[in-house]
Design a protein around this motif. Sequence first.
Motif, PDB file in Angstrom:
ATOM      1  N   ILE A   1       0.831  -1.206   0.000  1.00 21.10           N
ATOM      2  CA  ILE A   1       0.000   0.000   0.000  1.00 21.10           C
ATOM      3  C   ILE A   1       0.865   1.257   0.000  1.00 21.10           C
ATOM      4  O   ILE A   1       0.523   2.257  -0.636  1.00 21.10           O
ATOM      5  N   LYS A   2       2.001   1.193   0.680  1.00 21.63           N
ATOM      6  CA  LYS A   2       2.895   2.354   0.728  1.00 21.63           C
ATOM      7  C   LYS A   2       3.548   2.621  -0.615  1.00 21.63           C
ATOM      8  O   LYS A   2       3.908   3.759  -0.933  1.00 21.63           O
TER       9      LYS A   2
ATOM     10  N   GLN B   1      -3.523   2.051   7.582  1.00 27.13           N
ATOM     11  CA  GLN B   1      -2.723   2.323   6.389  1.00 27.13           C
ATOM     12  C   GLN B   1      -3.590   2.365   5.146  1.00 27.13           C
ATOM     13  O   GLN B   1      -3.405   3.213   4.261  1.00 27.13           O
TER      14      GLN B   1
ATOM     15  N   LYS C   1      -5.638   5.499   4.988  1.00 27.91           N
ATOM     16  CA  LYS C   1      -4.769   6.637   4.712  1.00 27.91           C
ATOM     17  C   LYS C   1      -4.430   6.738   3.227  1.00 27.91           C
ATOM     18  O   LYS C   1      -4.363   7.844   2.668  1.00 27.91           O
ATOM     19  N   ASN C   2      -4.217   5.608   2.565  1.00 28.22           N
ATOM     20  CA  ASN C   2      -3.716   5.612   1.190  1.00 28.22           C
ATOM     21  C   ASN C   2      -4.767   5.315   0.124  1.00 28.22           C
ATOM     22  O   ASN C   2      -4.579   5.690  -1.037  1.00 28.22           O
TER      23      ASN C   2
END
Length: 373
Positions: A106-107, A133, A136-137
């Motif tokens: 995901i990052k 996470q 957030k993304n």
Amino acid sequence: MMVSELFTRIEKKHFDNIYLILGKEEYIQEKVVKAFIECIPEEERAMNISQYDMEVNLLTDVLGDALSAPFFGERKLIIIKRPLFLTAESKKTKLDQNVDELVNYIKNPEPRTILLFVAPYEKLDERKKITKQLLKNATLVESGYASENDTLQEVKKTISRNGYTIEAKAYELLQIRTEGKLSLIMNELPKLFLLAYKTKVINEEMIDRMVARTLEQNIFDLGKLVLSNKIAVAIEMYNDLIEQHEEPLKINAILIGQVRLLLQVQILQQHGYAQGNIASALKVHPYRVKLALQNSRKYSRKALSEKYAGLVKLEEQMKSSQRDAGKLFQLFMLGYFSEKNNKKTHLHFEERFFIILLNELQDVTCHEQLYLL
């Protein structure tokens, strides 16, 4: 992001790398998935579209697929259904999902892959690292329950597109039988189209014949008898449900939920909440709130509180004793489990109920919560 905005972006070919479709409205989710699928050219779909069920598939396989390049195409689509690991119920699955791999992906997602999470849940467990996470993304699209007007327009459009019409009373009964849920209504329409093939008009008799009453609707009728203190009729109906092999604890749980909703709606309405605000705050289908508003006016706060407390005590007796459920229900209807004569216990119940209510009002500010109390 609203679903309508998402469809506009899809039409313009504006895509993000990761989407999270959250909500219980299955029909809307299916429309979203279909819209994404149609963005992949038909000749490429076999190689560039994958679907995974996270209750039976491993995240490792999903991510391996996501990291690979599209096969002779501009982009690939990966649909991830039932991501139970995002909820507090993830222990129900026997699969040990490696969510750390997903956090890393995901990052830094593959730019030519669209990762589409379809989460048919009311809420996620935001305490989890993976959920934080993802929220957030990812682009969050809420597919919550459609409003009464939106449901009506969607149903009318579908019926008209197929060359049919529906009578007003027929639609009213269809709403009642499906509890106003768009997904359930759309599932019933193909059967009704077949029945109305000659006349092209769906009438009330067809609805009554083809759309069955649910257990919840039968218990809704039972709940009205309970609240109206119609002892003999309520006991007879309860025994009929038991004879139909319905579980006593399940019946009682639905009754508790119905009375609890009446109390919640009554309290919130008295403090200025409109129908839409109540549905949003309690995360309850708007049609259920509409019915609750109509019925809550018939009963006092005290009467509802006493019935709620009695049903809670009835459940405790069912779980802790070996006594016959039918006999216990009779005792409840005769007021055996009533707390109205115990002022101290009744106040304790009122306090507990308000705590339950406030825990559900996630959109309410601290000031409003104090005001409600």
